[in-house]
Design a protein around this motif. Structure first.
Motif, PDB file in Angstrom:
ATOM      1  N   PRO A   1     -12.789  14.594  19.503  1.00  0.00           N
ATOM      2  CA  PRO A   1     -11.783  14.483  18.523  1.00  0.00           C
ATOM      3  C   PRO A   1     -10.578  13.552  18.500  1.00  0.00           C
ATOM      4  O   PRO A   1     -10.855  12.613  19.488  1.00  0.00           O
ATOM      5  N   SER A   2      -9.597  13.764  17.583  1.00  0.00           N
ATOM      6  CA  SER A   2      -8.635  12.785  17.437  1.00  0.00           C
ATOM      7  C   SER A   2      -8.124  12.345  18.865  1.00  0.00           C
ATOM      8  O   SER A   2      -7.327  10.967  18.943  1.00  0.00           O
ATOM      9  N   THR A   3      -8.021  13.292  19.969  1.00  0.00           N
ATOM     10  CA  THR A   3      -7.165  12.932  21.039  1.00  0.00           C
ATOM     11  C   THR A   3      -7.988  12.070  21.682  1.00  0.00           C
ATOM     12  O   THR A   3      -7.443  11.431  22.815  1.00  0.00           O
ATOM     13  N   ARG A   4      -9.110  11.575  21.441  1.00  0.00           N
ATOM     14  CA  ARG A   4     -10.081  10.669  22.433  1.00  0.00           C
ATOM     15  C   ARG A   4      -9.937   9.230  21.403  1.00  0.00           C
ATOM     16  O   ARG A   4     -10.455   8.271  21.715  1.00  0.00           O
ATOM     17  N   ASN A   5      -9.148   9.304  20.399  1.00  0.00           N
ATOM     18  CA  ASN A   5      -9.099   8.152  19.680  1.00  0.00           C
ATOM     19  C   ASN A   5      -7.797   7.518  19.582  1.00  0.00           C
ATOM     20  O   ASN A   5      -6.922   7.860  20.341  1.00  0.00           O
ATOM     21  N   ALA A   6      -7.608   6.484  18.707  1.00  0.00           N
ATOM     22  CA  ALA A   6      -6.278   5.765  18.516  1.00  0.00           C
ATOM     23  C   ALA A   6      -6.130   5.555  17.008  1.00  0.00           C
ATOM     24  O   ALA A   6      -7.087   5.163  16.316  1.00  0.00           O
ATOM     25  N   TYR A   7      -4.761   5.434  16.696  1.00  0.00           N
ATOM     26  CA  TYR A   7      -4.353   5.399  15.413  1.00  0.00           C
ATOM     27  C   TYR A   7      -3.112   4.334  15.207  1.00  0.00           C
ATOM     28  O   TYR A   7      -1.946   4.886  15.381  1.00  0.00           O
ATOM     29  N   PRO A   8      -3.548   2.930  15.216  1.00  0.00           N
ATOM     30  CA  PRO A   8      -2.244   1.861  15.345  1.00  0.00           C
ATOM     31  C   PRO A   8      -1.389   2.162  14.239  1.00  0.00           C
ATOM     32  O   PRO A   8      -1.817   2.378  12.993  1.00  0.00           O
ATOM     33  N   LEU A   9      -0.001   1.898  14.481  1.00  0.00           N
ATOM     34  CA  LEU A   9       1.017   1.889  13.584  1.00  0.00           C
ATOM     35  C   LEU A   9       1.038   2.940  12.668  1.00  0.00           C
ATOM     36  O   LEU A   9       1.060   3.063  11.532  1.00  0.00           O
ATOM     37  N   ALA A  10       0.649   4.341  13.190  1.00  0.00           N
ATOM     38  CA  ALA A  10       0.493   5.455  12.161  1.00  0.00           C
ATOM     39  C   ALA A  10       1.386   5.648  11.388  1.00  0.00           C
ATOM     40  O   ALA A  10       1.524   5.981  10.364  1.00  0.00           O
ATOM     41  N   ALA A  11       2.615   5.834  11.707  1.00  0.00           N
ATOM     42  CA  ALA A  11       3.920   6.127  10.738  1.00  0.00           C
ATOM     43  C   ALA A  11       4.083   5.198  10.049  1.00  0.00           C
ATOM     44  O   ALA A  11       4.393   5.339   8.795  1.00  0.00           O
ATOM     45  N   GLU A  12       4.154   3.811  10.262  1.00  0.00           N
ATOM     46  CA  GLU A  12       4.307   2.561   9.210  1.00  0.00           C
ATOM     47  C   GLU A  12       3.533   2.711   8.265  1.00  0.00           C
ATOM     48  O   GLU A  12       3.670   2.592   6.943  1.00  0.00           O
ATOM     49  N   ARG A  13       2.093   3.059   8.638  1.00  0.00           N
ATOM     50  CA  ARG A  13       0.963   2.967   7.652  1.00  0.00           C
ATOM     51  C   ARG A  13       1.081   4.084   6.621  1.00  0.00           C
ATOM     52  O   ARG A  13       0.725   4.288   5.302  1.00  0.00           O
ATOM     53  N   LEU A  14       1.265   5.280   6.926  1.00  0.00           N
ATOM     54  CA  LEU A  14       1.402   6.363   6.588  1.00  0.00           C
ATOM     55  C   LEU A  14       2.432   6.457   5.631  1.00  0.00           C
ATOM     56  O   LEU A  14       2.415   6.841   4.197  1.00  0.00           O
ATOM     57  N   LEU A  15       3.606   5.986   6.054  1.00  0.00           N
ATOM     58  CA  LEU A  15       5.000   5.926   5.380  1.00  0.00           C
ATOM     59  C   LEU A  15       4.782   4.852   3.956  1.00  0.00           C
ATOM     60  O   LEU A  15       5.277   5.206   3.000  1.00  0.00           O
ATOM     61  N   SER A  16       4.007   4.038   4.204  1.00  0.00           N
ATOM     62  CA  SER A  16       3.870   2.966   3.019  1.00  0.00           C
ATOM     63  C   SER A  16       2.837   3.691   1.957  1.00  0.00           C
ATOM     64  O   SER A  16       3.188   3.479   0.993  1.00  0.00           O
ATOM     65  N   PHE A  17       1.854   4.044   2.571  1.00  0.00           N
ATOM     66  CA  PHE A  17       0.896   4.906   1.532  1.00  0.00           C
ATOM     67  C   PHE A  17       1.309   5.854   0.903  1.00  0.00           C
ATOM     68  O   PHE A  17       1.201   6.330  -0.423  1.00  0.00           O
ATOM     69  N   PHE A  18       2.384   6.679   1.343  1.00  0.00           N
ATOM     70  CA  PHE A  18       2.863   7.917   0.721  1.00  0.00           C
ATOM     71  C   PHE A  18       4.299   7.613  -0.297  1.00  0.00           C
ATOM     72  O   PHE A  18       4.826   8.329  -0.501  1.00  0.00           O
ATOM     73  N   ALA A  19       4.497   6.346  -0.375  1.00  0.00           N
ATOM     74  CA  ALA A  19       5.641   5.750  -0.710  1.00  0.00           C
ATOM     75  C   ALA A  19       5.720   5.541  -2.339  1.00  0.00           C
ATOM     76  O   ALA A  19       6.643   5.398  -3.038  1.00  0.00           O
ATOM     77  N   HIS A  20       4.468   5.585  -3.111  1.00  0.00           N
ATOM     78  CA  HIS A  20       4.494   5.327  -4.399  1.00  0.00           C
ATOM     79  C   HIS A  20       4.709   6.586  -5.455  1.00  0.00           C
ATOM     80  O   HIS A  20       4.339   7.721  -4.761  1.00  0.00           O
ATOM     81  N   PRO A  21       5.725   6.477  -6.151  1.00  0.00           N
ATOM     82  CA  PRO A  21       6.316   7.780  -6.692  1.00  0.00           C
ATOM     83  C   PRO A  21       5.245   8.573  -7.520  1.00  0.00           C
ATOM     84  O   PRO A  21       5.532   9.848  -7.540  1.00  0.00           O
ATOM     85  N   ASP A  22       4.390   7.795  -8.268  1.00  0.00           N
ATOM     86  CA  ASP A  22       3.259   8.502  -9.118  1.00  0.00           C
ATOM     87  C   ASP A  22       1.780   8.565  -8.515  1.00  0.00           C
ATOM     88  O   ASP A  22       0.791   9.486  -8.826  1.00  0.00           O
ATOM     89  N   ARG A  23       1.477   7.528  -7.637  1.00  0.00           N
ATOM     90  CA  ARG A  23      -0.005   7.491  -7.386  1.00  0.00           C
ATOM     91  C   ARG A  23      -0.116   7.958  -5.957  1.00  0.00           C
ATOM     92  O   ARG A  23      -1.434   8.154  -5.713  1.00  0.00           O
ATOM     93  N   SER A  24       0.802   8.085  -5.051  1.00  0.00           N
ATOM     94  CA  SER A  24       0.466   8.707  -3.799  1.00  0.00           C
ATOM     95  C   SER A  24       0.050   9.973  -3.782  1.00  0.00           C
ATOM     96  O   SER A  24       0.789  10.999  -4.682  1.00  0.00           O
ATOM     97  N   PRO A  25      -0.926  10.509  -3.049  1.00  0.00           N
ATOM     98  CA  PRO A  25      -1.254  11.859  -3.107  1.00  0.00           C
ATOM     99  C   PRO A  25      -0.235  12.858  -2.294  1.00  0.00           C
ATOM    100  O   PRO A  25       0.711  12.401  -1.624  1.00  0.00           O
ATOM    101  N   ASP A  26      -0.469  14.182  -2.507  1.00  0.00           N
ATOM    102  CA  ASP A  26       0.757  14.947  -1.602  1.00  0.00           C
ATOM    103  C   ASP A  26       0.270  14.952  -0.119  1.00  0.00           C
ATOM    104  O   ASP A  26       1.024  15.209   0.643  1.00  0.00           O
ATOM    105  N   LEU A  27      -1.082  14.714   0.018  1.00  0.00           N
ATOM    106  CA  LEU A  27      -1.602  14.713   1.506  1.00  0.00           C
ATOM    107  C   LEU A  27      -2.782  14.264   1.437  1.00  0.00           C
ATOM    108  O   LEU A  27      -3.649  13.892   0.192  1.00  0.00           O
ATOM    109  N   ALA A  28      -3.415  13.491   2.455  1.00  0.00           N
ATOM    110  CA  ALA A  28      -4.730  12.967   2.508  1.00  0.00           C
ATOM    111  C   ALA A  28      -5.596  13.631   3.647  1.00  0.00           C
ATOM    112  O   ALA A  28      -4.729  13.843   4.870  1.00  0.00           O
TER     113      ALA A  28
END
Length: 499
Positions: free
Chosen positions: A88-115
């Protein structure tokens, strides 16, 4: 950033069951705190975490599903070989998780509600999935190779370092003569990416070539170069630097999102290309930019304030009648003086790149083809033809000394075909790397034949990495989403828009 939808928790809960755990690695989203601070979240059936930039984690329940953000995870390469596609994810790594997610969810019209982040092993051919996959937030699917070579490259050889794909565009522009003070978008805001000063040196601006091998697996590429199977890549590294940790892609680690991030120096929330398929609430349009019929239109979907590296360079070079910038086989070509997509647009074909068929070289007679049996894969066959034409175009642009564009971007596609077809380290994936390397050798020899090999700076990268799926890990979350009764759109699949 949008506030949470009233049905958000209901949908998240439906995705975090133990039954879906083999195919759902993470569910991710972002929301503003009461004070307006933007915060990212990740959850799995194991627990939930609040994520802030700089690697700050607050576990909200259970265990932290993102145990590591290490960009150098699974290195040296033997560590990846020992645990490919970890779950599972606890064996993996997710670099810059917050930075990348905050960028992805920043578009007012095109970002989804969740991924929904597919697990590394999830095999979903019924939804256009492949043997080899990418798109995840995880380190291997997000790790693209990064090599800087030639005239203005620092000669560090194999470096235990990493960068970000959003750093590639600013570095190319700076090498081509754009001052750091003008590495900005059209609104005058600084880019998200930065010049990679540790791997380039000051000097007079000269010809710069950015080469993208779509989907090229970083670890295997460097391994094959070290063992003598990719002599072109080895030549580049001898005259520059290769980052062991590669360059971290933006989320999702998808083609058009990251081509655009590279060539604008900003993340998806700022440039507006959220994936290979996404929904635009403002227009009610389902946007599918990663298709042969629409590639030539991709720049239409850029946000108005996004600025490509071609536009940055052109703003600092007077027109001469010859191309100052060139874009070969690249969808995000806005501002380029010469562009393959311009040729497609000028043709007027409603089929877009699909209308080029008669103009493409015959794959069966390609001098760079290894095993002809791989041509049975239609994507691999098409990629061979497109990449042969790309080599023809870059040779024409470098026809004689002193005529080359200041900045040339050359995208190659057969590497993506090979890795989708068989997954990383498969014979078809390695055949695609060898084929691309043979074209690289032909180009380097061409430059040397002109006597300009020492005058050109070359940067080689990709748009994402790859992991292999497991044919036994099948399934879909569609039924679970439908059972919530919440009106929604699931694009990708994995980008969920709550209506």
């Amino acid at each position: 950033m949008r506030a949470l939808h009233r049905d958000h928790e209901r949908v998240v809960a439906a995705l975090l069951t133990a039954d879906l755990a083999p195919i759902v690695d993470l569910v991710v989203w972002a929301a503003p705190d009461p004070d307006g601070t933007q915060v990212a979240y990740a959850a799995s059936h194991l627990g939930r975490v609040r994520l802030e930039p700089g690697g700050r984690h607050t576990v909200l329940n259970g265990v932290d599903p993102i145990a590591s953000e290490d960009p150098m995870a699974f290195l040296p390469y033997a560590a990846e070989l020992a645990d490919p596609s970890p779950s599972p994810s606890t064996r993996n790594a997710y670099p810059l998780a917050a930075e990348r997610l905050l960028s992805f969810f920043a578009h007012p019209d095109r970002s989804p509600d969740l991924a929904i982040v597919h697990s590394p092993k999830h095999y979903f051919p019924e939804a256009k999935g492949h043997v080899g996959e990418h798109g995840s937030l995880d380190v291997i699917q997000s790790r693209a190779p990064l090599i800087v070579s030639g005239a203005r490259a620092a000669r560090r050889g194999y470096a235990d370092a990493w960068a970000r794909l959003i750093d590639v565009g600013p570095t190319l522009a700076w090498l081509a003569g754009v001052p750091e003070s003008d590495l900005r978008d059209r609104a005058g805001r600084a880019l998200d990416g930065h010049v990679l000063y540790d791997f380039v040196v000051p000097g007079e601006a000269g010809p710069v070539v950015g080469i993208l091998w779509d989907g090229a697996h970083c670890g295997d590429l460097l391994h094959l170069a070290e063992t003598g199977e990719l002599p072109g890549v080895a030549r580049l590294i001898e005259r520059g630097s290769a980052l062991r940790g590669g360059a971290v892609a933006q989320f999702p680690s998808i083609t058009l999102t990251n081509h655009t991030s590279i060539l604008t120096g900003v993340g998806p929330g700022r440039h507006g290309v959220m994936g290979n398929v996404y929904f635009d609430r403002a227009t009610g349009e389902r946007v599918v930019p990663n298709d042969e019929s629409t590639w030539h239109r991709s720049s239409e979907w850029l946000r108005d304030d996004a600025r490509t590296v071609f536009e940055m360079v052109a703003d600092h070079l007077a027109p001469t009648g010859a191309p100052r910038t060139a874009s070969i086989d690249e969808a995000i070509d806005r501002g380029a003086d010469f562009s393959t997509m311009q040729l497609i647009r000028a043709s007027g074909s409603s089929r877009g790149a699909g209308g080029l068929g008669d103009q493409l070289p015959d794959a069966a007679t390609s001098p760079f083809l290894g095993d002809p049996a791989h041509l049975a894969d239609g994507y691999f066959r098409w990629g061979t033809r497109v990449d042969d034409l790309g080599l023809q175009q870059i040779r024409q642009l470098f026809a004689s000394p002193g005529t080359a564009p200041r900045l040339t971007w050359w995208a190659n596609v057969v590497t993506d075909a090979g890795h989708h077809g068989g997954g990383p380290r498969s014979e078809i994936a390695r055949a695609a790397l060898r084929q691309s390397d043979a074209r690289l050798v032909a180009f380097l020899d061409h430059l040397d034949g002109l006597g300009v090999g020492d005058e050109v700076t070359i940067l080689l990268t990709a748009d994402h990495g790859f992991e292999g799926t497991d044919p036994l890990v099948r399934g879909s979350w569609a039924e679970a989403l439908a059972a919530t009764g919440v009106p929604l759109r699931d694009e990708g699949p994995g980008l969920v828009y709550l209506l």
